[in-house]
Design a protein around this motif. Sequence first.
Motif, PDB file in Angstrom:
ATOM      1  N   HIS A 182      30.785  17.339  -7.986  1.00 13.81           N
ATOM      2  CA  HIS A 182      31.987  17.117  -8.793  1.00 13.81           C
ATOM      3  C   HIS A 182      31.887  17.781 -10.171  1.00 13.81           C
ATOM      4  O   HIS A 182      32.602  17.395 -11.102  1.00 13.81           O
ATOM      5  N   ASP A 196      36.462   9.046  -9.846  1.00 13.81           N
ATOM      6  CA  ASP A 196      35.854  10.377  -9.733  1.00 13.81           C
ATOM      7  C   ASP A 196      36.880  11.406  -9.252  1.00 13.81           C
ATOM      8  O   ASP A 196      36.866  12.564  -9.687  1.00 13.81           O
ATOM      9  N   ARG A 210      39.042  12.631 -12.094  1.00 16.42           N
ATOM     10  CA  ARG A 210      38.331  13.571 -12.972  1.00 16.42           C
ATOM     11  C   ARG A 210      38.127  14.927 -12.299  1.00 16.42           C
ATOM     12  O   ARG A 210      38.320  15.986 -12.920  1.00 16.42           O
ATOM     13  N   ARG A 221      41.217  17.015 -12.135  1.00 15.07           N
ATOM     14  CA  ARG A 221      41.535  17.625 -13.435  1.00 15.07           C
ATOM     15  C   ARG A 221      40.716  18.900 -13.638  1.00 15.07           C
ATOM     16  O   ARG A 221      41.231  19.922 -14.118  1.00 15.07           O
ATOM     17  N   LEU A 222      39.435  18.850 -13.251  1.00 14.42           N
ATOM     18  CA  LEU A 222      38.603  20.050 -13.355  1.00 14.42           C
ATOM     19  C   LEU A 222      39.172  21.177 -12.497  1.00 14.42           C
ATOM     20  O   LEU A 222      39.226  22.335 -12.931  1.00 14.42           O
TER      21      LEU A 222
END
Length: 638
Positions: free
Chosen positions: A76, A111, A114, A117-118
């Motif tokens: 991740h 997770d 997040r 978003r990456l």
Amino acid sequence: MTTPLRPLLLLALLFLPSVGRAETLTLPQDKRPQWVQQDGIVMAGSWEPLLFRVRRDGSSGYEPTPQQRADYQQEHSPEMVQRLKQLGVNFVMMHCYKGAGLEAEKESMADAVRFARLCHDAGLRVGVYNYSGAFIWELFFKERPDAKDWVVLDHNHRPLTYGTAKYRYRFNRNHPDAEAFYRGLVRFAVEDIKADLIHFDNYAVGPGWDANSVDRFRHYLAHTLSPEQLATLGLSDPTTAQPPAPGTTGLLRFAWDDFCSQSLADSYWAMCRYARTLRPDILVECNPGGVHSNIRPPVDHGQLLRGGEAFWDEGRPPELQGDKLTTRIRTYKVARAMQNIAFAYTRTPLEMAESMAFNLDCLGSICWFEYAHPSNYPGSKGTDINSKTAPYIRFFHQRRDLLRGTRVVADVAVLRSFPSQVFAPADNAALTDRVEQALIENRGCFQIIYDHQLADLNRYRALVLAGCVALSEEQIQQIRRYVDSGGRLCIIGPVATHDQWMDPRKSPGLGTLPQERAVEIAADGNALNAIRRACDNRPSVEIASKPPAGPIPLGLCAELTDQPNRRLLHLVNYRKNTPVGQLEVTLRIPDQRQPTDVHLASPDHTEDLKIPFQQHADTIRFTIPSVHTYEIAVVTLK
């Protein structure tokens, strides 16, 4: 605890044959996000939350080891995102919710927010695994004890498990409380993760013998079958009906198969409708498996796929073994005909070539990156990605002009009639399958259609009815209108000898057809010859070996597509390490158009190759020197 069912009026409307089936939720191309057609999809996947992986991989619990957690965190990371971009990935299919409960999966759901978003910050699109069709009951029942009422029961009234994974119970997708719970997950995916696509897995299990399913089936019977039909079943009161026992046949079994297929589609459509209230252009996708040799309830792609924009085929990879050719062409053709994208694992040049030739706006899933190990296969650890695919990934990105905005050119449509394939003896579905396979192996320009598409036949020169013994009066009238408007029929074997419930007619429903409008042959006749005659012996494309070579060997397949200023002949060679050469192509061109150029484009050569051609009236002829794996003959028109 017993949960109230939907209002009876809604159930009545749900199962009226004319309701629901006339609707299509699939977004037209101009309503979809622009990136889909512009960039297409090159996917990487890792969609299992950590706690599920632990249980899947052999643990009796759900607590990961320190190494599993460290690898999961690396998976991740920004570094992982950049690695995927370097491989040519522009779309990530990731986890959202598996089925263990909101509390149990709270950490992995955070997770997911997040990581999405990456991905978005790096320019990658995101699809999310929103639910699996089964829940992890050991954890979920602690959070939702009432979910025990959602479990699908088998004919022995035992929970239906996910194969040998006894810790996973299938749930009833049509249970109102289950629908409400999963709508909350759709909202989370759209609003919190900001997903570009929502994936619903395992759309291959329908209703069972649980109370909710049985009550819904009774309402279906009451609002679908006539009193006379119910009487033949001994059902003066349909509220006493039970699902048919496994292995039985007859009207009750036919009704059950129809009910189960409708129910599965209803569930998918309901989720799509809800998602669209949150974002009108959200893409919706499910996994019913690929298109098989026949319709297999409760999966009816003809109903199901009208509820979204994409679906998965995780079946056998394409290959040529001796005299047996296995392809995903049926899956891709059904997808194209229903404006869907097909997702499949594409880990070899052949798989990528097949997807570019036959699929819509998608190269496929090129790798799996679970535990931060990009690899060809789910669960494998190591960088075993096939290096030979790199030119194909580049070609998909750099030559989108050859793949974007194309229309499949099909001379004929082959009907997959639901009652003929599901209710009638198996040799009827086998006949349809044989005709489809013959067209695939002999490079015919055709499309596969389902019952609802009989309303849109004018795009085809002929309709092929192979093994279509069971047709409704409405379908017969649609076919007659097509013939009256100038369409032609190719009838292979008996046709319309029964109605949609397999009740025999006194005489075939289509009656006597004008000889100039129909070609009729026996079930064991030469189907290819009959189809050719139905098209006036002038197919849109003909491919032959240049003399003195013999017939084209098995394993060369073709798709013809159209753009406003050109026609594109896609050729895929399934013969491993054995090029097929010296192919003479005769291609019909649209009226009043003039060819100006023919060139060959392929990942197998770095530059396009211009080739000479000759025009003869409304056809052009040219020779393709060789096809290694994939070649596109691009005919430019003015």
